[in-house]
Design an enzyme around this catalytic site. Structure first.
Site, PDB file in Angstrom:
ATOM      1  N   GLY A  27      39.318  19.133  20.504  1.00 51.31           N
ATOM      2  CA  GLY A  27      40.005  18.440  19.506  1.00 51.31           C
ATOM      3  C   GLY A  27      41.071  17.224  20.243  1.00 51.31           C
ATOM      4  O   GLY A  27      41.364  17.199  21.257  1.00 51.31           O
ATOM      5  N   LYS A  70      27.482  33.637  17.129  1.00 52.56           N
ATOM      6  CA  LYS A  70      27.802  33.408  16.043  1.00 52.56           C
ATOM      7  C   LYS A  70      27.002  34.235  14.552  1.00 52.56           C
ATOM      8  O   LYS A  70      27.840  34.540  13.855  1.00 52.56           O
ATOM      9  CB  LYS A  70      27.385  31.695  15.601  1.00 52.56           C
ATOM     10  N   TYR A 128      24.923  31.295  21.981  1.00 56.01           N
ATOM     11  CA  TYR A 128      25.775  30.551  20.872  1.00 56.01           C
ATOM     12  C   TYR A 128      25.251  31.240  19.540  1.00 56.01           C
ATOM     13  O   TYR A 128      26.198  31.617  18.723  1.00 56.01           O
ATOM     14  CB  TYR A 128      25.697  29.212  20.860  1.00 56.01           C
TER      15      TYR A 128
END
Ligand code: UDP
Length: 320
Positions: free
Chosen positions: A36, A153, A149
């Site tokens: 971000g 998840k 990943y």
């Protein structure tokens, strides 16, 4: 409502925060600025209903202080991207699992609603498109980092559903290939920003594999539309696909971006081994079944690909 957005200074998060504020909510944004950028929220610096906090979802004390204020937590903070998955699997596993566990554990005693951002990667190499939310997951060997990943998840989703069965209001959203302004993590994969950057510089667009693999690219405004609908809906204990219904091959995407950028860039091909190292497996197609999103959320993707890519290209031009 009072809403905490983790990862709220990121690509999807920053668009979500802007729309939540427009809708009249009070928002706390938590972001560690790994992906971000504070400038993505710079238009909000005088907004009294918004607070930006630099920090991690792995910092439980800080997270508790925020969640204790919240009616809703939109949990978008994640360690993502193909490159991270291949190069730093431990960061991917710990970041995704520990962060989500913290959010769920702290939300539970307060019965705060959790919207968890998951991914189409969940379906792995299942080839039966379109993927329905109850479709099987299909992964390769655990010794292949590429799957960490999707596995992390998946475990996050299991935790969400476990907390849901204990009464916590949790909805899991599976985002399909979101793209748009502020998607800048091109070093971590992300074919749209990589192709746009190359086309604007007149450099070659690198297509991995034979380029016949298909994706449904979803403009970020549509991703946000689905997310905000989920905040307002009663979809506790459900996963919902959020994506677009137009499939395009990576070859076609490369040609389209070159045309929209008015670029002379060539298209070259690279093997997956050259791009990601040995043992990488790609998905030939990824396409969402959007029935559930439509019925439960009234969700309809509305931004056509050419429109969304043009807006994204304009944003990139504005940065250079
Ligand atoms: N890809 C490509 N060139 C690039 C980056 C990605 O051909 O410079 C391919 C990648 O192998 C995949 C597709 O584009 O088949 C979408 O990749 P991305 O990382 O955007 O998302 P994924 O769907 O793999 O999560």
């Amino acid at each position: 409502m009072k809403i905490v957005v983790t990862g709220g200074a990121g690509f999807i998060g920053s668009h979500l925060v802007e729309q939540l504020l427009k809708a009249g909510h009070t928002v706390w944004t938590l972001d560690d600025f790994s992906n971000g950028r504070p400038e993505f929220l710079s238009s909000l610096k005088d907004e009294k209903r918004h607070t930006l906090i630099q920090g991690s979802v792995l910092d439980r004390r800080l997270l508790k202080r925020l969640i204790d204020k919240a009616d809703v937590i939109c949990h978008l903070a994640a360690v993502l991207g193909v490159k991270n998955t291949v190069d730093d699997p431990l960061k991917v596993i710990e970041g995704n699992i520990d962060g989500t566990r913290n959010v769920l554990e702290l939300a539970y005693p307060r019965n705060a609603k959790v919207i968890f951002s998951s991914t189409s990667e969940i379906y792995g190499k299942n080839e039966n498109v379109p993927f329905h939310e109850l479709s099987d997951r299909n992964y390769g060997a655990s010794s292949v980092h590429r799957w960490c990943y999707a596995t992390a998840k998946s475990l996050d989703e299991h935790m969400c559903f476990a907390y849901s069965s204990k009464g916590l209001p949790v909805t899991v959203l599976r985002y399909f290939n979101a793209y748009g302004p502020r998607q800048t993590n091109s070093q971590y994969g992300g074919v749209v920003p990589r192709f746009i950057t190359a086309a604007l510089r007149g450099e070659p667009l690198e297509v991995y594999g034979d380029g016949t693999q298909m994706r449904c690219f979803t403009y970020v405004d549509d991703t946000i539309q689905g997310t905000i609908a989920a905040i307002n809906a009663k979809t506790n204990g459900l996963a919902i696909n959020i994506g677009s219904n137009r499939s395009i091959t990576i070859n076609e995407l490369a040609q389209l971006i070159i045309k929209l950028c008015d670029s002379n860039s060539p298209i070259i091909t690279k093997t997956y081994a050259e791009a990601y190292g040995p043992g990488y497996e790609d998905m030939p197609a990824r396409q969402p079944d959007l029935t559930r999103a439509s019925v439960l959320l009234g969700y309809q993707p509305s931004v056509v690909l050419e429109q969304g890519l043009s807006a994204t290209i304009a944003w990139y031009r504005g940065r250079s």
